[in-house]
Design a protein around this motif. Structure first.
Motif, PDB file in Angstrom:
ATOM      1  N   LYS A 148     147.047 -49.811  39.063  1.00 51.56           N
ATOM      2  CA  LYS A 148     148.382 -49.249  37.784  1.00 51.56           C
ATOM      3  C   LYS A 148     148.734 -47.532  37.925  1.00 51.56           C
ATOM      4  CE  LYS A 148     148.249 -53.443  34.604  1.00 51.56           C
ATOM      5  NZ  LYS A 148     149.755 -53.567  34.397  1.00 51.56           N
ATOM      6  N   GLN A 149     147.482 -46.854  37.503  1.00 48.90           N
ATOM      7  CA  GLN A 149     147.388 -44.993  37.728  1.00 48.90           C
ATOM      8  C   GLN A 149     147.958 -45.541  38.748  1.00 48.90           C
ATOM      9  OE1 GLN A 149     148.443 -43.372  35.719  1.00 48.90           O
ATOM     10  NE2 GLN A 149     145.895 -42.634  35.552  1.00 48.90           N
ATOM     11  N   ASN A 150     147.567 -45.875  39.835  1.00 51.43           N
ATOM     12  CA  ASN A 150     148.091 -45.359  41.502  1.00 51.43           C
ATOM     13  C   ASN A 150     149.067 -45.675  41.337  1.00 51.43           C
ATOM     14  OD1 ASN A 150     146.517 -44.320  43.947  1.00 51.43           O
ATOM     15  ND2 ASN A 150     144.829 -45.254  42.532  1.00 51.43           N
ATOM     16  N   ARG A 151     150.063 -46.801  40.889  1.00 52.61           N
ATOM     17  CA  ARG A 151     151.376 -46.824  40.873  1.00 52.61           C
ATOM     18  C   ARG A 151     151.988 -45.519  40.035  1.00 52.61           C
ATOM     19  NH1 ARG A 151     151.374 -48.866  45.653  1.00 52.61           N
ATOM     20  NH2 ARG A 151     151.014 -50.949  45.847  1.00 52.61           N
ATOM     21  N   ILE A 152     151.484 -45.003  38.826  1.00 51.30           N
ATOM     22  CA  ILE A 152     152.639 -44.251  38.053  1.00 51.30           C
ATOM     23  C   ILE A 152     152.103 -42.981  38.784  1.00 51.30           C
ATOM     24  CG2 ILE A 152     151.777 -42.789  35.980  1.00 51.30           C
ATOM     25  CD1 ILE A 152     153.284 -45.447  35.772  1.00 51.30           C
ATOM     26  N   ILE A 153     150.908 -42.207  39.888  1.00 54.25           N
ATOM     27  CA  ILE A 153     151.333 -41.218  40.491  1.00 54.25           C
ATOM     28  C   ILE A 153     152.055 -40.997  41.335  1.00 54.25           C
ATOM     29  CG2 ILE A 153     149.563 -39.989  42.004  1.00 54.25           C
ATOM     30  CD1 ILE A 153     147.418 -40.874  40.081  1.00 54.25           C
ATOM     31  N   ASP A 154     152.208 -42.225  42.713  1.00 51.71           N
ATOM     32  CA  ASP A 154     153.709 -42.605  43.296  1.00 51.71           C
ATOM     33  C   ASP A 154     155.008 -42.023  42.499  1.00 51.71           C
ATOM     34  OD1 ASP A 154     152.458 -43.645  45.389  1.00 51.71           O
ATOM     35  OD2 ASP A 154     152.151 -45.310  45.109  1.00 51.71           O
ATOM     36  N   LEU A 155     155.060 -42.428  41.565  1.00 47.98           N
ATOM     37  CA  LEU A 155     156.026 -42.263  40.429  1.00 47.98           C
ATOM     38  C   LEU A 155     156.391 -40.792  40.524  1.00 47.98           C
ATOM     39  CD1 LEU A 155     159.014 -43.954  40.196  1.00 47.98           C
ATOM     40  CD2 LEU A 155     157.446 -44.508  37.682  1.00 47.98           C
ATOM     41  N   ILE A 156     155.132 -40.409  39.804  1.00 45.65           N
ATOM     42  CA  ILE A 156     155.453 -39.108  39.596  1.00 45.65           C
ATOM     43  C   ILE A 156     155.848 -37.865  40.746  1.00 45.65           C
ATOM     44  CG2 ILE A 156     154.124 -37.246  38.920  1.00 45.65           C
ATOM     45  CD1 ILE A 156     152.741 -38.778  36.504  1.00 45.65           C
ATOM     46  N   SER A 157     154.661 -38.416  41.594  1.00 51.05           N
ATOM     47  CA  SER A 157     154.774 -37.581  42.930  1.00 51.05           C
ATOM     48  C   SER A 157     156.548 -37.577  43.496  1.00 51.05           C
ATOM     49  CB  SER A 157     154.004 -38.030  44.363  1.00 51.05           C
ATOM     50  OG  SER A 157     154.750 -37.243  45.698  1.00 51.05           O
TER      51      SER A 157
END
Length: 213
Positions: A148-157
Motif C-alpha cells: 500500500k505504501q509503495n502505491r502511495i509513493i507512486d501517487l505522490i511522485s
C-alpha cells in the motif's frame, strides 16, 4: 516462458514488486533529468526536485528491502514498523517540498526548456498519474502495508510531476504574468495539501484496518 510471465503478472504481490522496481527506474531517470537541467541552467528548483525524487526512491527501496525481509521471515511486525518509519519520512519530505514550491512560484526556473521536452514531461505526468490512481485503487483490497505504501509513493511522485509540468508550461509560454503567479500559488498549494492529505489519511486508515495486530 509466456505462461511464467502471465503467472507473475496474475500474482498481485509479485507484479507489485516488479512495477515498484520499474517505477524506481523511471523516477531515477526523471530525477537525473531534472538534475541535469538544474546544473546546465543553474536552476535551484530543478536541483531540489531532483534531490526530492532521489529521496522518494530511497524510501521506496526501504519498503522493498523490509518487505523482502518480512516475507522471508513471515513476520508482519517488520512490515508494520517499516510502514510507520516510511510514513514519518514521507511527512518530513512533504514538509521539505514547501521549499521547492516557493522557488517555483518565484520563477527560479530555466527560461528555455523547449517544446519537445515539455511534451515529454506532459506524457510522463499523464502516464504516471493514470497508473498511480489505478494501482492505488487496486491496493485497497490488499492487506500488505508496504505494498500500500509503495502505491502511495507512486501517487505522490505523480502529483509532484504535475507540479513540475504546470510550471514548465508556464516557462515555455514565456509570459509569467501576475495572474499566472496567483494561479501557481493556488494550484501548487492545492497539490501540496492533497499530497499531505493522502499521506496522512492512508496511514490512519491502513493502521486502523491492519489485520496483523
Amino acid at each position: 516462458m509466456i505462461n511464467k510471465i502471465k503467472d507473475v503478472f496474475n500474482d498481485y504481490y509479485k507484479s507489485t514488486i516488479i512495477t515498484a522496481v520499474i517505477s524506481m527506474i523511471t523516477a531515477l531517470l526523471f530525477a537525473l533529468f531534472n538534475g541535469l537541467i538544474g546544473i546546465i541552467s543553474d536552476a535551484p528548483w530543478n536541483l531540489y526536485i531532483s534531490v526530492y525524487y532521489l529521496l522518494l526512491i530511497i524510501v521506496r527501496m526501504e519498503t522493498l528491502i523490509f518487505e523482502k525481509k518480512a516475507y522471508k521471515n513471515n513476520n508482519n511486525e517488520i512490515r508494520k514498523k517499516a510502514y510507520i518509519a516510511s510514513f514519518c519520512i514521507l511527512m518530513v519530505l512533504n514538509i521539505a517540498l514547501i521549499g521547492p514550491i516557493v522557488l517555483m512560484i518565484k520563477n527560479l526556473r530555466p527560461g528555455n526548456i523547449g517544446m519537445i521536452l515539455s511534451i515529454a514531461m506532459a506524457a510522463y505526468s499523464f502516464t504516471s498519474i493514470t497508473i498511480a490512481i489505478i494501482n492505488a485503487k487496486k491496493s485497497i483490497k490488499h492487506d500488505n502495508l508496504l505494498v500500500k505504501q509503495n502505491r502511495i509513493i507512486d501517487l505522490i511522485s505523480a502529483l509532484v510531476s504535475i507540479l513540475i509540468l504546470q510550471h514548465t508550461l508556464i516557462v515555455v509560454n514565456g509570459d509569467y504574468t501576475q495572474d499566472l503567479v496567483i494561479m501557481s500559488v493556488f494550484t501548487s498549494a492545492a497539490i501540496w495539501a492533497f499530497i499531505v492529505f493522502i499521506t496522512i489519511i492512508s496511514f490512519v486508515k491502513n493502521i486502523k484496518d491492519n489485520k496483523y495486530d
